[in-house]
Scaffold this motif. Structure first.
Motif, PDB file in Angstrom:
ATOM      1  N   THR A  90      -3.623  31.301 -40.566  1.00  0.00           N
ATOM      2  CA  THR A  90      -2.394  31.750 -39.924  1.00  0.00           C
ATOM      3  C   THR A  90      -2.721  32.644 -38.741  1.00  0.00           C
ATOM      4  O   THR A  90      -3.452  33.632 -38.880  1.00  0.00           O
ATOM      5  CB  THR A  90      -1.512  32.501 -40.925  1.00  0.00           C
ATOM      6  N   SER A  91      -2.194  32.289 -37.585  1.00  0.00           N
ATOM      7  CA  SER A  91      -2.519  33.019 -36.369  1.00  0.00           C
ATOM      8  C   SER A  91      -1.732  32.431 -35.202  1.00  0.00           C
ATOM      9  O   SER A  91      -1.086  31.386 -35.346  1.00  0.00           O
ATOM     10  CB  SER A  91      -4.025  32.898 -36.092  1.00  0.00           C
ATOM     11  N   VAL A  92      -1.810  33.095 -34.065  1.00  0.00           N
ATOM     12  CA  VAL A  92      -1.360  32.496 -32.812  1.00  0.00           C
ATOM     13  C   VAL A  92      -2.576  31.830 -32.175  1.00  0.00           C
ATOM     14  O   VAL A  92      -3.618  32.467 -31.999  1.00  0.00           O
ATOM     15  CB  VAL A  92      -0.759  33.540 -31.859  1.00  0.00           C
ATOM     16  N   TYR A  93      -2.423  30.560 -31.852  1.00  0.00           N
ATOM     17  CA  TYR A  93      -3.516  29.785 -31.283  1.00  0.00           C
ATOM     18  C   TYR A  93      -3.317  29.646 -29.775  1.00  0.00           C
ATOM     19  O   TYR A  93      -2.225  29.328 -29.315  1.00  0.00           O
ATOM     20  CB  TYR A  93      -3.584  28.415 -31.942  1.00  0.00           C
ATOM     21  N   TYR A  94      -4.399  29.848 -29.037  1.00  0.00           N
ATOM     22  CA  TYR A  94      -4.361  29.797 -27.581  1.00  0.00           C
ATOM     23  C   TYR A  94      -5.330  28.744 -27.066  1.00  0.00           C
ATOM     24  O   TYR A  94      -6.493  28.690 -27.498  1.00  0.00           O
ATOM     25  CB  TYR A  94      -4.744  31.141 -26.976  1.00  0.00           C
ATOM     26  N   CYS A  95      -4.861  27.948 -26.150  1.00  0.00           N
ATOM     27  CA  CYS A  95      -5.713  27.008 -25.439  1.00  0.00           C
ATOM     28  C   CYS A  95      -6.418  27.753 -24.309  1.00  0.00           C
ATOM     29  O   CYS A  95      -5.842  28.661 -23.695  1.00  0.00           O
ATOM     30  CB  CYS A  95      -4.852  25.879 -24.885  1.00  0.00           C
ATOM     31  N   ASN A  96      -7.639  27.360 -24.032  1.00  0.00           N
ATOM     32  CA  ASN A  96      -8.436  28.018 -22.999  1.00  0.00           C
ATOM     33  C   ASN A  96      -9.124  26.981 -22.136  1.00  0.00           C
ATOM     34  O   ASN A  96      -9.550  25.931 -22.613  1.00  0.00           O
ATOM     35  CB  ASN A  96      -9.489  28.910 -23.652  1.00  0.00           C
ATOM     36  N   ALA A  97      -9.216  27.278 -20.856  1.00  0.00           N
ATOM     37  CA  ALA A  97      -9.992  26.447 -19.932  1.00  0.00           C
ATOM     38  C   ALA A  97     -10.887  27.353 -19.105  1.00  0.00           C
ATOM     39  O   ALA A  97     -10.441  28.393 -18.611  1.00  0.00           O
ATOM     40  CB  ALA A  97      -9.078  25.634 -19.025  1.00  0.00           C
ATOM     41  N   LEU A  98     -12.147  26.957 -18.991  1.00  0.00           N
ATOM     42  CA  LEU A  98     -13.112  27.708 -18.198  1.00  0.00           C
ATOM     43  C   LEU A  98     -13.358  26.964 -16.892  1.00  0.00           C
ATOM     44  O   LEU A  98     -13.819  25.816 -16.900  1.00  0.00           O
ATOM     45  CB  LEU A  98     -14.423  27.861 -18.960  1.00  0.00           C
ATOM     46  N   GLN A  99     -13.014  27.591 -15.797  1.00  0.00           N
ATOM     47  CA  GLN A  99     -13.134  26.954 -14.487  1.00  0.00           C
ATOM     48  C   GLN A  99     -13.801  27.919 -13.527  1.00  0.00           C
ATOM     49  O   GLN A  99     -13.250  28.980 -13.248  1.00  0.00           O
ATOM     50  CB  GLN A  99     -11.769  26.558 -13.960  1.00  0.00           C
ATOM     51  N   GLU A 100     -14.985  27.547 -13.084  1.00  0.00           N
ATOM     52  CA  GLU A 100     -15.723  28.346 -12.090  1.00  0.00           C
ATOM     53  C   GLU A 100     -15.818  29.804 -12.526  1.00  0.00           C
ATOM     54  O   GLU A 100     -15.605  30.715 -11.726  1.00  0.00           O
ATOM     55  CB  GLU A 100     -15.043  28.219 -10.716  1.00  0.00           C
ATOM     56  N   GLY A 101     -16.105  29.986 -13.807  1.00  0.00           N
ATOM     57  CA  GLY A 101     -16.311  31.315 -14.333  1.00  0.00           C
ATOM     58  C   GLY A 101     -15.057  32.091 -14.669  1.00  0.00           C
ATOM     59  O   GLY A 101     -15.141  33.253 -15.086  1.00  0.00           O
ATOM     60  N   TYR A 102     -13.915  31.477 -14.520  1.00  0.00           N
ATOM     61  CA  TYR A 102     -12.647  32.161 -14.786  1.00  0.00           C
ATOM     62  C   TYR A 102     -11.968  31.502 -15.976  1.00  0.00           C
ATOM     63  O   TYR A 102     -11.935  30.283 -16.090  1.00  0.00           O
ATOM     64  CB  TYR A 102     -11.740  32.099 -13.562  1.00  0.00           C
ATOM     65  N   ASP A 103     -11.398  32.346 -16.854  1.00  0.00           N
ATOM     66  CA  ASP A 103     -10.687  31.856 -18.029  1.00  0.00           C
ATOM     67  C   ASP A 103      -9.197  31.718 -17.749  1.00  0.00           C
ATOM     68  O   ASP A 103      -8.566  32.654 -17.241  1.00  0.00           O
ATOM     69  CB  ASP A 103     -10.873  32.815 -19.210  1.00  0.00           C
TER      70      ASP A 103
END
Length: 115
Positions: A90-103
């Protein structure tokens, strides 16, 4: 920049399954990796799973064998299939993308597993 829009999540009983989706738009051609993180109340955000552009995956020990991350490059979407869910997921789930060193982060979606 990259925009991430999440869908899926919700309430499920222990042992059940859910699938999260995350659609990316914008400068997607330079995304090196995408992944899922989660944050429970009062706790730090933690890695759940990641997948690189080449398809290499990495999982937190707590979800190995239960969760599967995948991506559809044609649809610019990453998925998290969650099976055998436990109350501690149980939690809040977050999608992440790493692009040129930036989240970049999605808006977050609640996953609640009842016992």
């Amino acid at each position: 920049q990259v925009q991430l829009v999440q869908s899926g999540g919700g309430l499920v009983q222990s042992g059940g399954s859910l699938r999260l989706s995350c659609a990316a738009s914008g400068r997607i051609f330079s995304i090196a990796a995408m992944g899922w993180y989660r944050q429970a109340p009062g706790k730090l955000r933690e890695l759940v799973a990641t997948i690189t552009r080449g398809g290499s995956t990495n999982y937190a020990d707590s979800v190995k064998g239960r969760f599967t991350i995948s991506r559809d490059n044609a649809e610019n979407t990453v998925y998290l299939q969650m099976n055998s869910l436990k109350p501690e997921d149980t939690s809040v789930y977050y999608c992440n993308a790493l692009q040129e060193g930036y989240d970049y982060w999605g808006q977050g979606t609640q996953v609640t597993v009842s016992s």
